[in-house]
Design an enzyme around this catalytic site. Sequence first.
Site, PDB file in Angstrom:
ATOM      1  N   ARG A   1      41.171  -7.661  -3.292  1.00  0.00           N
ATOM      2  CA  ARG A   1      40.556  -8.519  -2.566  1.00  0.00           C
ATOM      3  C   ARG A   1      41.072  -8.376  -1.126  1.00  0.00           C
ATOM      4  O   ARG A   1      40.104  -8.671  -0.318  1.00  0.00           O
ATOM      5  CB  ARG A   1      41.040  -9.893  -2.959  1.00  0.00           C
ATOM      6  CG  ARG A   1      40.722 -10.023  -4.479  1.00  0.00           C
ATOM      7  CD  ARG A   1      41.410 -11.505  -5.009  1.00  0.00           C
ATOM      8  NE  ARG A   1      40.814 -12.660  -4.529  1.00  0.00           N
ATOM      9  CZ  ARG A   1      41.194 -13.973  -4.940  1.00  0.00           C
ATOM     10  NH1 ARG A   1      42.254 -14.136  -5.771  1.00  0.00           N
ATOM     11  NH2 ARG A   1      40.623 -14.945  -4.148  1.00  0.00           N
TER      12      ARG A   1
ATOM     13  N   HIS B   1      31.161  -9.134  -8.443  1.00  0.00           N
ATOM     14  CA  HIS B   1      32.423  -9.820  -7.975  1.00  0.00           C
ATOM     15  C   HIS B   1      32.741 -11.180  -8.645  1.00  0.00           C
ATOM     16  O   HIS B   1      32.064 -12.093  -8.855  1.00  0.00           O
ATOM     17  CB  HIS B   1      32.007 -10.200  -6.510  1.00  0.00           C
ATOM     18  CG  HIS B   1      33.385 -10.484  -5.748  1.00  0.00           C
ATOM     19  ND1 HIS B   1      34.204  -9.405  -5.155  1.00  0.00           N
ATOM     20  CD2 HIS B   1      33.881 -11.574  -5.026  1.00  0.00           C
ATOM     21  CE1 HIS B   1      35.127 -10.030  -4.778  1.00  0.00           C
ATOM     22  NE2 HIS B   1      34.818 -11.083  -4.631  1.00  0.00           N
TER      23      HIS B   1
ATOM     24  N   TYR C   1      20.077 -22.282   3.139  1.00  0.00           N
ATOM     25  CA  TYR C   1      19.341 -22.278   4.289  1.00  0.00           C
ATOM     26  C   TYR C   1      19.314 -21.297   5.224  1.00  0.00           C
ATOM     27  O   TYR C   1      18.448 -21.072   6.344  1.00  0.00           O
ATOM     28  CB  TYR C   1      19.985 -23.682   5.300  1.00  0.00           C
ATOM     29  CG  TYR C   1      19.956 -25.114   4.656  1.00  0.00           C
ATOM     30  CD1 TYR C   1      18.654 -25.565   4.374  1.00  0.00           C
ATOM     31  CD2 TYR C   1      21.189 -25.577   4.538  1.00  0.00           C
ATOM     32  CE1 TYR C   1      18.863 -26.759   3.614  1.00  0.00           C
ATOM     33  CE2 TYR C   1      21.142 -26.862   3.614  1.00  0.00           C
ATOM     34  CZ  TYR C   1      20.139 -27.356   3.468  1.00  0.00           C
ATOM     35  OH  TYR C   1      19.986 -28.672   2.711  1.00  0.00           O
TER      36      TYR C   1
END
Length: 851
Positions: free
Chosen positions: A42, A88, A131
């Site tokens: 990570r 993931h 968006y």
Amino acid sequence: MARSKKPEVLDDDFVENIIDIDVEEEMRSAFLEYSYSVIYSRALPDARDGLKPVQRRILFSMDELGLMPTKNHVKSSRVVGEVMGKYHPHGDLAIYDTLVRMAQDFTMRLPLVDGHGNFGSLDQGPAASRYTEARLAPAALTLTESLDENTVDFVPNYDDSLQQPSVLPAAFPNLLVNGASGIAVGMATNMPPHNLGEVVQAAVHLIKNPDCSLDDLMRFIPGPDLPMGGRIVGLEGVRDAYLSGRGSFRTRATCSIENVTPRKKGIVVTELPYMVGPEKVIDRMRDLVSSKKLQGISDVKDLSDRHHGLRLVIELKNGFNPDAVLEQLYKLTPMEESFGINNVALVDGQPRTLGLKDLLRVYTDFRIDVVRRRTAYRLGKKEDRLHLVDGLLIAILDIDEVIQIIRSSDDSGIARERLMKVFDLSEAQASYILDLQLRRLTKFSRLELEKEAEELRKEIEKLRAILADVKLLHKVVCDELLAIAKEYGTPRRTVLLEASGETKTAKSATPLEIADDPCWVLLSSTGLVARTTNADPLGTDGNRRKHDAIVAAARTSARGEFGVVTSTGRLFRVSALELPHLVDTHEAPVLDGGAPLAAFVDLAPGEKVLTVTSLRADSPGLALGTAAGVVKRVNPDYANKPIMEVITLKADDVVVGAVELQTGTEELVFVTNEAQLLHFNADGVRPQGRTGGGVAGIKLGKGAHVIHFGSVSRDGVVVTGAGHPSSPDGEITSLKVAPFAEFPAKGRATAGVRAHRFLRGENHLTFAWVGSAPARAADATGKAITLPPADGKRDGSGDTAPGQIAAIGTTAPYTDVSADASASEVAEQTPVSAAEESAEGTLSLFDGDDA
């Protein structure tokens, strides 16, 4: 000790089982597993491709989706879902945050994602993933190319259902170019971005010179290159980081001191330190100003936009030194920040702290291996294809027998075995012949196959040569790196400063407030005004470009006031502190930027500025001359008002000239449009109060009027220009320059003597000027005009004008005296000597060649 108890069941076949475990050992084991997962999976980037796992998975998924730079953008939420569902196993917010950062040009030096929509700013977060839209940036293709050519190893995904690359091929050193940041367990990484071209040059140099030193590499990479530019102050910490992997440096905003309004100075910020937003800086300034820890700032405006970039305007109060305020801003606000370098990355699955050479070494070794594996893969593909083409050519030579064998066979298996036996073919060749389309059995196809076989043999030879020769392999790697740098490289944005970088405090460096030192106020022919403390305010170096001429100068102090006299007989009080300041140099003053005098005084329509004057009570006062021939000496008892009348004018009369007397014994001069010149001593004019109307100065003929009024000493010059009746207003057809000594003095209120003999067609003067030598002329744009020598006769005719003169100035009356010097002290001082007059011998009150 702790116990782990399995749940009880009702089935008799199961027996309760209690296992005793050591809590300390269990916590140690769980913590180590968690730490390893965070570090490896990570938080830390791989030193080879410079990517964290989530970044690598995003780019790989977008490549699989075909989101090329030439294709349309897709919803970011689609990319996030693809990454989360396949590769993931973490939250969508973490994936989207990473996607956003890879698209921000202020975060990454070379963005890897092309974002469409609101991807945030330094002060605000991005819009939701539903968006925004995204696709791969062109540079990202160089990280994922040749993934299908066995260049890297693939590993299973989290549920072993799919394969994902353990590292991307990375055709450029992404870790150095884009930097990295992350916090793991017990360690962290923080790496600044660098310039692609510089990093590639260093990598190529390392490949060619494996034993090179750090100093050799720093010739190519002198320091970080931050996405938003700025300045790095002090490179000692940078070199420490390049040597050991740990260090720090300070970044400063890029600022300039400008005239934000004609009356105010300001600090304009165009670049901020790395990852510092304007709102953060503004909020900090406001807190400091409100707590009175920061002085000299009147307002802060953020004028940034997408077209012009960052522009933060910090308006300063009058009376404060801009350089000192800027020092305070560097010290107290985020306009100067420290960046701690900690080059921690994964090497062979282990976290290591790497210096610059180690980082480049890991990458170049990896890239050489990638190119070797790619070359071997391509060689195998070419050899396989050549094997098939050779078999096909054998079959085409005896195609009739091939067809007969196939037709007489019971099935494809028997046909394959018979072909292999009759033509000595391999199984792959025989299968390929069986799959052959009949349209390939033409003569033209045979020629194509023979050409293809020849090209394949050449390519195979090249690929084998690369694998056999290490130097040739290194050359391929270097050429590819240089090609990428050429295509995607950009010029350096961050300025590197070798200074120690210690911020000077205002107390120990530049004084915060401007001292009340003596100064000069200068007025130019194009109406620009400034102040200077230079000993020679008009500049006599004689080596200037075409510039504006200085027509008036007044002595005052930096925090004092001066007067502005206009054609309507009004005098305005103006603070010198508001004027732009000329910077002192050893040669001559250099102006930061002049300001129009009209910005400091509110003029009526048709009203013109004539001169600037000091407001000293011990001076001989002002001398005024009007178009009707009236002269007046004004007592220097100026009222403490912003605007006052210094002469009472008759109807239709205007002031044509005003001069500040230095000794009270100067010669006052009138010149009329009929070419009459009269001069008399100022002692012959009795001083009057501000309301006085003056006395008769020169006797005028019918229809005549005064075009010039001034003062001069005996070493002055007279410049007159005549014009034709049909010429445009102010046009000079002939110009004459004569010594002032040629003109005899006459009594006040007389007609004077002739100053210019008109040529045929000329009937009036359009321009006149009388003053101390040397005279400097300029046209309406401020460009210098060379005057002819002062050898004309008193009543002689003029010569062809060298240009249309708008104004003339002089240097002689202005000397370096303090603002409180007495009139007698001024009289005793020697006038400033001037260099030989030339077309370049005037002073600029503006930045550039024109007004």
